[in-house]
Design a protein around this motif. Sequence first.
Motif, PDB file in Angstrom:
ATOM      1  N   VAL A   1      83.272  47.186 -59.415  1.00  0.00           N
ATOM      2  CA  VAL A   1      82.638  48.476 -59.677  1.00  0.00           C
ATOM      3  C   VAL A   1      81.321  48.628 -58.928  1.00  0.00           C
ATOM      4  CG1 VAL A   1      83.740  48.706 -61.928  1.00  0.00           C
ATOM      5  CG2 VAL A   1      81.500  47.589 -61.760  1.00  0.00           C
ATOM      6  N   GLY A   2      80.885  47.584 -58.245  1.00  0.00           N
ATOM      7  CA  GLY A   2      79.625  47.648 -57.524  1.00  0.00           C
ATOM      8  C   GLY A   2      79.507  46.528 -56.518  1.00  0.00           C
ATOM      9  N   THR A   3      78.412  46.550 -55.756  1.00  0.00           N
ATOM     10  CA  THR A   3      78.167  45.573 -54.704  1.00  0.00           C
ATOM     11  C   THR A   3      76.704  45.178 -54.671  1.00  0.00           C
ATOM     12  OG1 THR A   3      79.855  46.677 -53.352  1.00  0.00           O
ATOM     13  CG2 THR A   3      78.432  45.098 -52.231  1.00  0.00           C
ATOM     14  N   VAL A   4      76.438  43.906 -54.458  1.00  0.00           N
ATOM     15  CA  VAL A   4      75.066  43.442 -54.240  1.00  0.00           C
ATOM     16  C   VAL A   4      74.661  43.831 -52.822  1.00  0.00           C
ATOM     17  CG1 VAL A   4      73.534  41.448 -54.116  1.00  0.00           C
ATOM     18  CG2 VAL A   4      75.378  41.498 -55.810  1.00  0.00           C
ATOM     19  N   THR A   5      73.630  44.653 -52.687  1.00  0.00           N
ATOM     20  CA  THR A   5      73.197  45.093 -51.357  1.00  0.00           C
ATOM     21  C   THR A   5      71.928  44.398 -50.882  1.00  0.00           C
ATOM     22  OG1 THR A   5      71.932  46.951 -52.279  1.00  0.00           O
ATOM     23  CG2 THR A   5      74.252  47.358 -51.698  1.00  0.00           C
ATOM     24  N   HIS A   6      71.087  43.955 -51.823  1.00  0.00           N
ATOM     25  CA  HIS A   6      69.848  43.261 -51.476  1.00  0.00           C
ATOM     26  C   HIS A   6      69.627  42.138 -52.485  1.00  0.00           C
ATOM     27  CE1 HIS A   6      69.424  47.255 -49.697  1.00  0.00           C
ATOM     28  NE2 HIS A   6      68.490  46.798 -48.899  1.00  0.00           N
ATOM     29  N   LEU A   7      69.042  41.039 -52.004  1.00  0.00           N
ATOM     30  CA  LEU A   7      68.827  39.886 -52.880  1.00  0.00           C
ATOM     31  C   LEU A   7      67.699  39.025 -52.328  1.00  0.00           C
ATOM     32  CD1 LEU A   7      69.865  38.249 -55.331  1.00  0.00           C
ATOM     33  CD2 LEU A   7      71.485  37.128 -53.799  1.00  0.00           C
ATOM     34  N   SER A   8      66.794  38.595 -53.228  1.00  0.00           N
ATOM     35  CA  SER A   8      65.648  37.806 -52.765  1.00  0.00           C
ATOM     36  C   SER A   8      65.604  36.407 -53.369  1.00  0.00           C
ATOM     37  CB  SER A   8      64.344  38.530 -53.121  1.00  0.00           C
ATOM     38  OG  SER A   8      64.157  38.549 -54.525  1.00  0.00           O
ATOM     39  N   GLY A   9      66.633  36.009 -54.109  1.00  0.00           N
ATOM     40  CA  GLY A   9      66.626  34.688 -54.738  1.00  0.00           C
ATOM     41  C   GLY A   9      67.969  34.375 -55.353  1.00  0.00           C
ATOM     42  N   LEU A  10      67.961  33.686 -56.491  1.00  0.00           N
ATOM     43  CA  LEU A  10      69.203  33.255 -57.133  1.00  0.00           C
ATOM     44  C   LEU A  10      69.682  34.289 -58.149  1.00  0.00           C
ATOM     45  CD1 LEU A  10      71.352  31.068 -57.547  1.00  0.00           C
ATOM     46  CD2 LEU A  10      69.837  30.026 -59.252  1.00  0.00           C
ATOM     47  N   LEU A  11      70.896  34.766 -57.922  1.00  0.00           N
ATOM     48  CA  LEU A  11      71.545  35.733 -58.813  1.00  0.00           C
ATOM     49  C   LEU A  11      72.891  35.168 -59.238  1.00  0.00           C
ATOM     50  CD1 LEU A  11      71.993  38.606 -60.069  1.00  0.00           C
ATOM     51  CD2 LEU A  11      72.941  39.272 -57.838  1.00  0.00           C
ATOM     52  N   THR A  12      73.141  35.121 -60.531  1.00  0.00           N
ATOM     53  CA  THR A  12      74.433  34.651 -61.021  1.00  0.00           C
ATOM     54  C   THR A  12      75.093  35.741 -61.856  1.00  0.00           C
ATOM     55  OG1 THR A  12      73.448  33.646 -63.003  1.00  0.00           O
ATOM     56  CG2 THR A  12      73.728  32.231 -61.070  1.00  0.00           C
ATOM     57  N   ALA A  13      76.423  35.660 -61.922  1.00  0.00           N
ATOM     58  CA  ALA A  13      77.204  36.571 -62.754  1.00  0.00           C
ATOM     59  C   ALA A  13      78.011  35.751 -63.740  1.00  0.00           C
ATOM     60  CB  ALA A  13      78.133  37.420 -61.895  1.00  0.00           C
ATOM     61  N   ARG A  14      77.893  36.095 -65.013  1.00  0.00           N
ATOM     62  CA  ARG A  14      78.762  35.516 -66.025  1.00  0.00           C
ATOM     63  C   ARG A  14      79.868  36.529 -66.284  1.00  0.00           C
ATOM     64  NH1 ARG A  14      75.178  34.460 -69.697  1.00  0.00           N
ATOM     65  NH2 ARG A  14      75.500  36.294 -70.993  1.00  0.00           N
ATOM     66  N   HIS A  15      81.087  36.155 -65.887  1.00  0.00           N
ATOM     67  CA  HIS A  15      82.199  37.088 -65.980  1.00  0.00           C
ATOM     68  C   HIS A  15      82.697  37.212 -67.414  1.00  0.00           C
ATOM     69  CE1 HIS A  15      82.086  37.128 -61.664  1.00  0.00           C
ATOM     70  NE2 HIS A  15      82.450  35.866 -61.560  1.00  0.00           N
ATOM     71  N   ALA A  16      83.543  38.208 -67.647  1.00  0.00           N
ATOM     72  CA  ALA A  16      84.051  38.462 -68.994  1.00  0.00           C
ATOM     73  C   ALA A  16      84.857  37.295 -69.539  1.00  0.00           C
ATOM     74  CB  ALA A  16      84.909  39.731 -68.985  1.00  0.00           C
ATOM     75  N   ASP A  17      85.435  36.489 -68.641  1.00  0.00           N
ATOM     76  CA  ASP A  17      86.227  35.332 -69.102  1.00  0.00           C
ATOM     77  C   ASP A  17      85.373  34.092 -69.331  1.00  0.00           C
ATOM     78  OD1 ASP A  17      85.605  34.531 -66.545  1.00  0.00           O
ATOM     79  OD2 ASP A  17      87.678  34.414 -65.822  1.00  0.00           O
ATOM     80  N   GLY A  18      84.048  34.220 -69.169  1.00  0.00           N
ATOM     81  CA  GLY A  18      83.144  33.109 -69.421  1.00  0.00           C
ATOM     82  C   GLY A  18      82.775  32.288 -68.212  1.00  0.00           C
ATOM     83  N   THR A  19      83.472  32.461 -67.087  1.00  0.00           N
ATOM     84  CA  THR A  19      83.138  31.718 -65.874  1.00  0.00           C
ATOM     85  C   THR A  19      81.874  32.297 -65.243  1.00  0.00           C
ATOM     86  OG1 THR A  19      84.547  33.151 -64.499  1.00  0.00           O
ATOM     87  CG2 THR A  19      85.551  31.144 -65.433  1.00  0.00           C
ATOM     88  N   ARG A  20      81.196  31.477 -64.446  1.00  0.00           N
ATOM     89  CA  ARG A  20      79.952  31.893 -63.797  1.00  0.00           C
ATOM     90  C   ARG A  20      80.076  31.760 -62.294  1.00  0.00           C
ATOM     91  NH1 ARG A  20      75.196  31.591 -67.455  1.00  0.00           N
ATOM     92  NH2 ARG A  20      73.935  31.326 -65.600  1.00  0.00           N
ATOM     93  N   THR A  21      79.449  32.683 -61.575  1.00  0.00           N
ATOM     94  CA  THR A  21      79.487  32.710 -60.124  1.00  0.00           C
ATOM     95  C   THR A  21      78.096  32.978 -59.580  1.00  0.00           C
ATOM     96  OG1 THR A  21      81.743  33.600 -60.157  1.00  0.00           O
ATOM     97  CG2 THR A  21      80.540  33.793 -58.099  1.00  0.00           C
ATOM     98  N   VAL A  22      77.711  32.250 -58.533  1.00  0.00           N
ATOM     99  CA  VAL A  22      76.470  32.552 -57.816  1.00  0.00           C
ATOM    100  C   VAL A  22      76.786  33.634 -56.790  1.00  0.00           C
ATOM    101  CG1 VAL A  22      74.662  31.667 -56.311  1.00  0.00           C
ATOM    102  CG2 VAL A  22      75.550  30.227 -58.150  1.00  0.00           C
ATOM    103  N   LEU A  23      76.060  34.756 -56.853  1.00  0.00           N
ATOM    104  CA  LEU A  23      76.349  35.891 -55.995  1.00  0.00           C
ATOM    105  C   LEU A  23      75.465  35.905 -54.757  1.00  0.00           C
ATOM    106  CD1 LEU A  23      76.725  38.709 -58.689  1.00  0.00           C
ATOM    107  CD2 LEU A  23      78.479  37.183 -57.755  1.00  0.00           C
ATOM    108  N   ALA A  24      75.926  36.659 -53.758  1.00  0.00           N
ATOM    109  CA  ALA A  24      75.194  36.819 -52.511  1.00  0.00           C
ATOM    110  C   ALA A  24      75.256  38.290 -52.120  1.00  0.00           C
ATOM    111  CB  ALA A  24      75.816  35.948 -51.418  1.00  0.00           C
TER     112      ALA A  24
END
Length: 253
Positions: free
Chosen positions: A39-62
Amino acid sequence: MKSLNYSRWAVMARRLALWWMALALLAIAGVAQAQSQAVGTVTHLSGLLTARHADGTRTVLAVKSAILQGDTLITERGTYTRVQFLDDAEIVLRPGSEVVVAKYVYDEKKPENDSVAINLVKGGLRAVTGLVGKRNHEAVNFDTPTATIGIRGTNFGALFCQNDCGAVPTTNGTPPQNGLHVDVTQGAIVLTNPGGTQLFQAGQFGFTPSLRVPPIIVPVSPGIKFTPPPSFSTPVSPSQQSTSGQTVDCVVR
């Protein structure tokens, strides 16, 4: 004869059970598919961003990572991130923030199906209305621990403090007090909680310390700074947009 009738009823009962099981599986599959939709996109990032998904898994985003419906976005210390959604709405998260993209439905041909629900759990953000908010502002809500923010085609900021805003920069050097702080740059927002409802117009500041205390207009700016990197103000190029979910991210196990 009784045995034959019993056998028929047993067969019908098994078929009915299988039918209900199939419906349940379809419903579960539908929920899973909705949650996995980008539903969206990371367009800018200056450090560490993570996503905790609905199923409980975690992802480091870029940059170019897809944001899924149901994701909880978490920015670490010193991290700002800018996210663009399907309807061109944008949010910029402060460091030390946690935001849930609980629901994001944008139907270009059927505005009545639009529905956006974003939950600010901690920290802060700035948000700019997209097409959903411009054509159907009642379909967009930002929930916080002390109030719900309704939008009126707007650009606004929100910061929720709960003994965790010591690092938030201010003009007087004093950390913001606990509660929800808002400011409006363009348009208007409405804060609602069990204590009451308050409209805030462009140029106004607001505050509510808790769920039961009505939101109030703050006559003077509280001096809360919002200082993402200068590059965050640049327009998003087509090459930065990607909602296909094909970007390879780092999965936290």
